[in-house]
Design a protein around this motif. Structure first.
Motif, short mmCIF file in Angstrom:
data_model
loop_
_atom_site.label_atom_id
_atom_site.label_comp_id
_atom_site.label_asym_id
_atom_site.label_seq_id
_atom_site.Cartn_x
_atom_site.Cartn_y
_atom_site.Cartn_z
N GLU A 44 0.77 -1.35 0.11
CA GLU A 44 -0.02 -0.18 -0.09
C GLU A 44 1.05 1.27 -0.08
O GLU A 44 0.57 2.30 -0.56
N ARG A 54 2.21 1.51 -3.52
CA ARG A 54 0.99 2.01 -4.24
C ARG A 54 1.01 3.68 -4.24
O ARG A 54 0.80 4.29 -5.42
N ARG A 83 -4.58 -1.58 -5.61
CA ARG A 83 -3.82 -2.65 -4.60
C ARG A 83 -4.89 -3.79 -4.31
O ARG A 83 -6.06 -3.33 -3.67
#
Length: 281
Positions: free
Chosen positions: A8, A11, A56
């Motif tokens: 995350e 991302r 994600r």
């Protein structure tokens, strides 16, 4: 392996660095990283495509490059880094995406286990992605749903939580930490954990993941984000990689065992097997 907080964090970093930019060239230096299609077609599909968004799902990164989707799994040690085009390549850089602003998105992978796919809408997604369980923060994952998913499993709770079909994105670090927070021994059978404990465990999972994302993930080995920076959550770990050190709560030495081939860390007092959670009345 990068887990949900690390992926995350990557991302979010890549979203600010490459979304809105167009791929001008693709260079694949290690063909086995490309799972589908062939390397020449992979390069052909993505050149000239704009990166519209990066999502994600579990531990997968999903690049929206309409009409194609690039799906990337970092596996053990995959890293993305944005660099100037004239910056020397780091060793083990296997895939390079030239960007329309003159920078490069570079994929580096020392272990070489990562994979990439460039897929049209009607082409089959990787089975690991298709079969993922619910996201830990998904509102549909209520305590009752979580209890139902665990109650049918007789395997140790640590093994069940690592199963991406049960819940997506968890790995060794954050399972150990969540089990510590909820006072559950990692060898406890999932089916023996009651509804109250399941709700406590789900809350602990969300607590640990939220704090890890806020800290930018855990750099216990080689993880860096898209800016090349390390995470900071390793400074907050209670049990993971602390074997032999005193528990921050009770002072007893943290233990490490092997479970399913994975190192597993716990406090034998705070997570007594078959015992009550610490601070239970």
């Amino acid at each position: 392996m990068p887990e949900l907080p690390e992926v995350e964090t990557i991302r979010r970093g890549l979203t600010s660095l490459v979304v809105g930019k167009t791929v001008t060239y693709v260079t694949v230096r290690l063909p086995r990283i490309i799972r589908f299609p062939s390397v020449p077609e992979f390069e052909e599909r993505l050149v000239g495509r704009t990166i519209h968004a990066i999502h994600r799902r579990g531990k997968y990164l999903v690049f929206d490059m309409e009409p194609f989707t690039m799906i990337s799994h970092l596996r053990m040690e995959g890293q993305y880094r944005v660099a100037d085009r004239d910056e020397p390549l780091a060793s083990h850089t296997h895939v390079i995406f030239g960007m329309s602003d003159g920078t490069e998105l570079r994929y580096r992978d020392v272990r070489q286990f990562g994979t990439m796919d460039a897929l049209a809408d009607d082409e089959e997604r990787p089975s690991g992605l298709v079969n993922l369980g619910p996201e830990p923060f998904d509102p549909v994952l209520t305590p009752n749903v979580f209890y139902t998913r665990l109650h049918s499993r007789s395997a140790p709770i640590k093994s069940v939580l690592l199963d991406q079909v049960c819940i997506a994105g968890l790995g060794n670090i954050y399972v150990d930490e969540a089990l510590f927070l909820s006072g559950i021994h990692p060898l406890t059978k999932a089916s023996r954990i009651g509804q109250g404990r399941c709700e406590l465990l789900l809350g602990a999972i969300r607590n640990v993941l939220s704090r890890a994302i806020e800290a930018g993930g855990s750099s216990v080995r080689t993880y860096v984000n898209g800016y090349g920076r390390h995470g900071g959550f390793q400074m907050q770990l209670n049990v993971y990689a602390r074997q032999g050190q005193p528990c921050f709560v009770c002072g007893q030495a943290i233990e490490k065992i092997k479970l399913g081939g994975r190192g597993t860390h716990f406090c034998p007092h705070c997570q007594a097997r078959g015992g009550r959670r610490r601070n239970d009345n």
